[in-house]
Design a protein around this motif. Structure first.
Motif, short mmCIF file in Angstrom:
data_model
loop_
_atom_site.label_atom_id
_atom_site.label_comp_id
_atom_site.label_asym_id
_atom_site.label_seq_id
_atom_site.Cartn_x
_atom_site.Cartn_y
_atom_site.Cartn_z
N UNK A 89 50.41 115.07 105.76
CA UNK A 89 49.83 115.44 107.05
C UNK A 89 48.41 114.88 107.09
N UNK A 90 48.07 114.12 108.12
CA UNK A 90 46.76 113.47 108.20
C UNK A 90 45.64 114.51 108.21
N UNK A 91 45.80 115.56 108.99
CA UNK A 91 44.77 116.59 109.09
C UNK A 91 44.55 117.27 107.73
N UNK A 92 45.63 117.61 107.07
CA UNK A 92 45.50 118.25 105.75
C UNK A 92 44.95 117.29 104.71
N UNK A 93 45.25 115.99 104.86
CA UNK A 93 44.67 115.00 103.95
C UNK A 93 43.15 114.91 104.16
N UNK A 94 42.71 114.99 105.42
CA UNK A 94 41.27 114.98 105.71
C UNK A 94 40.62 116.21 105.10
N UNK A 95 41.22 117.38 105.31
CA UNK A 95 40.67 118.61 104.74
C UNK A 95 40.69 118.56 103.21
N UNK A 96 41.73 117.94 102.63
CA UNK A 96 41.79 117.79 101.19
C UNK A 96 40.67 116.91 100.66
N UNK A 97 40.33 115.85 101.42
CA UNK A 97 39.21 115.00 101.03
C UNK A 97 37.89 115.74 101.08
N UNK A 98 37.72 116.58 102.12
CA UNK A 98 36.51 117.38 102.22
C UNK A 98 36.44 118.37 101.05
N UNK A 99 37.57 118.98 100.74
CA UNK A 99 37.61 119.93 99.61
C UNK A 99 37.27 119.22 98.31
#
Length: 168
Positions: A89-99
């Protein structure tokens, strides 16, 4: 030239033009002084948003860990990114990068729901900073493109303050 061709008084025409230019300059100075208050207000709004988001993060995320360490799903709290574990999921991948930037851990596990919300709050703060900067440029200089410098400044301030406040 037009005053000369029409047979008018050139001196009075030039005096009127000079007077109008002075009035326009005074108006522009007054407009800038009035709008500078709004520029400061936009920066205050940005800082206030950062404070609220970090405050919510500091209050709510520990509650999730203390109140229901293993029973988060029983109280109705779910991590939307835990459903994305089977596919990307692109959104969750972005949040994973932030994390990963903040070293928060895996956002897709329900036990680590705090990293999901911390990443989400950071993303919200960055988006707010960018658009607040664009509005600031529109207010101060009449162009959203001129607001890019305000957006960059606000995004850097947001990143730095969020990094400091979340990690301490």
């Amino acid at each position: 030239k037009e005053a000369y061709l029409s047979g008018g008084d050139i001196i009075s025409t030039l005096e009127t033009v000079a007077e109008n230019m002075t009035i326009l300059d005074d108006y522009e100075k007054e407009r800038k002084s009035l709008l500078s208050e709004y520029v400061v207000l936009m920066y205050i709004i940005n800082f206030l948003f950062i404070g609220i988001v970090v405050g919510i993060n500091k209050i709510m995320v520990p509650v999730f860990r203390v109140e229901a360490p293993g029973n988060l799903e029983m109280i109705g709290l779910q991590n939307p990114c835990s459903f994305c574990s089977q596919f990307s999921c692109v959104f969750c991948d972005i949040l994973g990068g932030i994390a990963a930037i903040f070293k928060l851990g895996d956002i897709k596990s329900i036990e680590n729901i705090g990293s999901y919300y911390t990443s989400l709050f950071f993303l919200m703060a960055i988006v707010e900073s960018i658009f607040c900067g664009l509005v600031t440029g529109e207010i101060s200089e009449g162009s959203a493109i001129a607001g890019l410098k305000h957006s960059i400044i606000m995004a850097i301030i947001t990143f730095g303050s969020f990094f400091i406040l979340v990690n301490f």
